[in-house]
Design a protein around this motif. Structure first.
Motif, mmCIF file in Angstrom:
data_model
loop_
_atom_site.group_PDB
_atom_site.id
_atom_site.type_symbol
_atom_site.label_atom_id
_atom_site.label_comp_id
_atom_site.label_asym_id
_atom_site.label_seq_id
_atom_site.Cartn_x
_atom_site.Cartn_y
_atom_site.Cartn_z
ATOM 1 N N ASN A 173 -9.774 -59.443 10.304
ATOM 2 C CA ASN A 173 -10.672 -60.475 9.427
ATOM 3 C C ASN A 173 -10.505 -61.547 10.301
ATOM 4 O O ASN A 173 -9.923 -62.019 11.089
ATOM 5 C CB ASN A 173 -9.914 -60.793 7.925
ATOM 6 C CG ASN A 173 -8.813 -61.755 8.304
ATOM 7 O OD1 ASN A 173 -7.765 -61.300 8.896
ATOM 8 N ND2 ASN A 173 -8.816 -62.864 7.583
ATOM 9 N N ASN A 175 -11.051 -65.576 10.581
ATOM 10 C CA ASN A 175 -11.034 -66.719 9.755
ATOM 11 C C ASN A 175 -11.173 -68.040 10.708
ATOM 12 O O ASN A 175 -10.390 -68.489 11.332
ATOM 13 C CB ASN A 175 -9.375 -66.790 9.257
ATOM 14 C CG ASN A 175 -9.039 -67.856 8.278
ATOM 15 O OD1 ASN A 175 -9.875 -68.765 8.066
ATOM 16 N ND2 ASN A 175 -8.069 -67.728 7.781
ATOM 17 N N PHE A 183 -15.199 -69.731 7.594
ATOM 18 C CA PHE A 183 -15.749 -68.499 7.364
ATOM 19 C C PHE A 183 -14.253 -67.550 7.188
ATOM 20 O O PHE A 183 -13.293 -67.662 7.899
ATOM 21 C CB PHE A 183 -16.470 -68.081 8.263
ATOM 22 C CG PHE A 183 -16.866 -66.456 8.517
ATOM 23 C CD1 PHE A 183 -18.014 -65.946 7.823
ATOM 24 C CD2 PHE A 183 -16.044 -65.571 8.982
ATOM 25 C CE1 PHE A 183 -18.269 -64.595 7.723
ATOM 26 C CE2 PHE A 183 -16.442 -64.346 9.088
ATOM 27 C CZ PHE A 183 -17.534 -63.828 8.430
ATOM 28 N N ASN A 184 -14.269 -66.486 6.178
ATOM 29 C CA ASN A 184 -13.200 -65.877 6.431
ATOM 30 C C ASN A 184 -13.550 -64.389 5.373
ATOM 31 O O ASN A 184 -13.680 -64.293 4.312
ATOM 32 C CB ASN A 184 -11.824 -66.184 5.597
ATOM 33 C CG ASN A 184 -10.675 -65.426 5.731
ATOM 34 O OD1 ASN A 184 -10.627 -64.417 6.569
ATOM 35 N ND2 ASN A 184 -9.716 -65.807 5.069
ATOM 36 N N GLN A 185 -13.745 -63.155 6.232
ATOM 37 C CA GLN A 185 -14.153 -62.035 5.812
ATOM 38 C C GLN A 185 -13.703 -60.887 6.394
ATOM 39 O O GLN A 185 -13.276 -61.038 7.768
ATOM 40 C CB GLN A 185 -15.901 -62.079 5.793
ATOM 41 C CG GLN A 185 -16.372 -60.897 5.234
ATOM 42 C CD GLN A 185 -18.057 -60.953 5.131
ATOM 43 O OE1 GLN A 185 -18.658 -61.862 5.060
ATOM 44 N NE2 GLN A 185 -18.578 -59.655 5.108
#
Lengths: 304, 439
Positions: A173, A175, A183-185
């Motif tokens: 992921n 971050n 953004f953090n996905q």
């Protein structure tokens, strides 16, 4: 009499101890507002009723014409440091090569040229922007392989799309912890996820992977393309800069000792450029000419 | 007379000293500047003073809050919540924040009240305006409803209690005051950033003051740009609420359908697409990756590292002087003075900060979820992650972006997570773990 003064002395002891102890000492908490000044400021702010447009174009007035190039080189004025391996604690099969974790990239100095890699050089104020340095629409692939971000420091323009790619067989992921962009996905194994920074950052934003927290990189979104990252030999080049203007250049490295990572230099060469404690210097270019700067950076400019 | 009672004289003196010295009791309650930001950015003392003056001009004091129309905050609510605790003639309680909140969250809302050190997790620091338990996309502010829900429900598994027994007007006042402290904290950081980025030494070598009284451009920046951005973020929150696709919401599932959904959720949990197992661990106990930090602790961590690196920097700088000429030695001596001052500042500020702690992933087998245990609460956590923490989202990161997981997959994960407390951890036949992805 002697007896009496002794008693007095005994009383003095707790008193002095108490005074010296100062009611549970605390660290410095900073200044307290001056109420009178605050009231004055409030009056000024209240009379200002958001005059629309005024000062919106405030900035640096453009005066020159033509374009110049800034070229330079950063060399390390000491023995190149050796990088320790990353502290790989998860997914050893993917994140190590033959059981060996990859080396950190916190301060990369080329042993042959002593060039310093991954120093970011960018213009803070551009009164004019050449068409070639305008916001780019070209998507960038930002890959991660063997639990290392393939690009360690990435400048880009606001609105430019990033494809956060995962070339590993484990999930990652990304971050991103910018002041203006976060953004953090999750990124599945072998897949990629898009992200487009929407706002300019004043300094590179740190990014890491929460699953593999040792993975570390930096991203710098800017309004225009006046930026460069030094290559392995420590060189950089920013072409098509507005000539005849007072340009302020920010120099940044993740280990820079200035606030936020500014590279602060007080060498005689640096003084010529009015190098500041924030890691900024000033330069004026001539049209169609290339300005060369060659800087020897002492090891004290980097945090250990 | 004096000759007869010399001891009582001393007693009187000590008594007077005690009263005059007064150990903080008569000390006025004041807001304090975010010194971590100040020292990290080497903000000069003149600027520190100018910043606190501007902040007080905009937000007032803990006893006398004030707002600007641009903030869209309700001053009546704030006055009700601010100040010392007292009851008016109608029996209405005032000073609600200090009565109910300040002992953990602190006067500044910095999460460093007197009890903070003894709590795990630490109380929230409102100043970055990042809140974990909310209905909006990860980077967005929470809605007023979100803050209200946290006050009503408390945060299960933490020291944060429910305030549902307070009269509704008191809860509303406290919600408004939290927003106020949050905006105030954001403004402080924004001003520090502005001073660092745009002000500093002018061409004449003097510091360009932060002086909105005499500088109209600065007034413009402070009100329109800095405050404007902050307020917009709060105003836009309702548009940033995540609404699940109505067609994908599972309703009236048979037990067979439920079991099938849980099964799919389990596969996702252990797979390399959702990656849940990496942090929440192979049995969901939260014992996977525990080395990372949330943003609040990371900030302290970074500050601590910077502090620790300074003595070595002083040492190498001193050593570097050996091979320097006279002029350079003089300059380096000045650098050394600054470094020593910086070290003192760093150490003093560090003393005030809470020791950083790692972000520990939730133990999913307790059936206790801090952000709420409704399916919708868990859905939103899986969808957008948890703001400020290492927990990533699986859904689109902003409205219209491309997510990693489909709505259907997110609901399957929700079902699996909700089933975890009832699934025996020692039932390996039910766990189809892909051991290749687990080390």
């Amino acid at each position: 009499m002697i007896k009496q003064s002794k008693t007095c002395g005994l009383w003095l002891v707790p008193c002095v101890v108490w005074l010296a102890s100062g009611c549970g000492e605390r660290g410095y908490l900073g200044p307290v507002a001056n109420s009178h000044t605050a009231i004055e400021i409030r009056k000024a702010l209240d009379t200002f009723s958001g005059s629309a447009g005024e000062g919106a174009t405030a900035g640096v007035a453009s005066s020159g014409t033509g374009w110049g190039t800034l070229r330079g080189r950063f060399t390390f004025d000491a023995a190149p440091p050796t990088m320790a391996p990353y502290d790989v604690t998860k997914d050893l099969a993917t994140c190590t090569l033959d059981g060996k974790p990859p080396l950190q990239q916190t301060l990369l100095v080329d042993s042959a040229t002593k060039g310093i890699k991954n120093i970011v050089v960018f213009v803070r104020n551009a009164p004019r922007v050449h068409e070639s340095a305008g916001p780019s629409k070209e998507p960038i692939i930002f890959d991660q392989k063997e639990c290392v971000f393939v690009t360690h420091v990435l400048p880009l323009t606001v609105g430019q799309s990033l494809q956060l790619k995962n070339s590993d067989n484990v999930g990652h992921n990304t971050n991103i912890r910018g002041k203006k962009n976060t953004f953090n996905q999750t990124i599945p194994a072998g897949a990629s996820v898009p992200f487009t920074p929407q706002k300019e950052e004043a300094l590179p934003a740190p990014m890491n992977c929460s699953i593999h927290p040792w993975m570390s990189a930096y991203m710098l979104p800017r309004e225009n393309g006046y930026y460069a990252v030094t290559a392995e030999d420590g060189t950089f080049e920013i072409p098509h800069l507005p000539a005849g203007e007072d340009l302020e250049i920010q120099v940044w490295h993740e280990r820079g000792t200035g606030p936020g990572g500014g590279v602060v230099l007080s060498t005689p060469e640096a003084k010529e450029y009015k190098w500041s404690k924030k890691g900024r210097f000033k330069v004026k270019l001539e049209p169609d000419k290339t300005k060369e700067i060659d800087l020897n950076v002492p090891e004290t400019a980097f945090r250990s | 007379m004096t000759k007869h009672h010399p001891t009582s004289e001393w007693i009187a003196l000590v008594a007077v000293l005690l009263v005059v010295g007064g150990c903080g009791q008569s000390e006025q309650v004041v807001f304090r500047l975010n010194m971590r930001e100040v020292v990290s950015n080497q903000i000069e003392p003149q600027y520190q003073q100018q910043i606190v003056n501007v902040i007080e001009a905009m937000f007032g004091t803990p006893d006398g809050p004030s707002v600007m129309p641009e903030m869209k905050l309700d001053i009546k609510h704030l006055k009700f919540a601010a100040g010392p605790v007292w009851d008016d003639q109608a029996g209405r309680r005032h000073g609600l924040y200090r009565k109910h909140c300040a002992h953990c969250h602190g006067i500044n809302g910095d999460g460093r009240g007197p009890t903070a050190l003894f709590l795990d997790p630490y109380p929230r620091d409102y100043r970055p305006a990042v809140f974990k338990f909310k209905s909006t996309y990860n980077p967005a502010r929470p809605t007023t409803n979100d803050l209200h829900r946290t006050l009503m429900n408390g945060v299960p598994g933490t020291a944060m209690p429910s305030f549902a027994l307070l009269p509704p007007a008191e809860v509303a006042a406290l919600v408004e005051y939290v927003k106020y402290l949050s905006m105030r904290g954001q403004m402080e950081t924004a001003l520090i950033g502005y001073v660092f980025d745009e002000l500093g030494e002018g061409d004449d070598g003097n510091l360009i003051p932060l002086d909105p009284v005499n500088d109209s451009e600065q007034r413009n920046v402070i009100v329109d740009e800095l405050l404007g951005d902050i307020v917009t973020g709060w105003e836009e929150a309702p548009e940033q609420v995540i609404h699940p696709d109505p067609d994908a919401i599972p309703v009236d599932k048979s037990s067979a359908q439920w079991a099938a959904s849980v099964d799919k959720g389990r596969t996702l949990f252990y797979g390399t697409k959702a990656n849940c197992v990496k942090c929440h661990g192979p049995t969901g106990l939260g014992d996977g990756q525990q080395d990372d930090y949330n943003i609040w602790n990371k900030a302290v961590m970074t500050f601590e590292e910077a502090t620790d690196s300074l003595p070595n920097q002083i040492k190498t700088t001193r050593a570097s002087m050996k091979k320097m000429d006279k002029e350079q030695t003089v300059a380096t001596k000045e650098d050394l003075v600054l470094l020593h001052r910086s070290l003192t500042d760093h150490r003093e500020v560090l003393e005030e900060l809470l020791p950083p702690r790692n972000a520990i992933p939730r133990n999913l087998r307790q059936g206790m979820f801090r952000g709420g245990r409704r399916p919708l609460d868990i859905y939103r956590k899986v969808y957008t992650g948890i703001a400020g923490t290492p927990m990533p989202g699986g859904g689109p990161v902003t409205p219209g972006a491309k997510g990693t997981l489909s709505d259907e997959e997110i609901w399957q994960l929700v079902d699996y997570v909700r089933s975890l407390p009832f699934e025996p951890a020692s039932q390996p036949t039910r766990l189809r773990i892909n051991y290749d992805v687990l080390n």
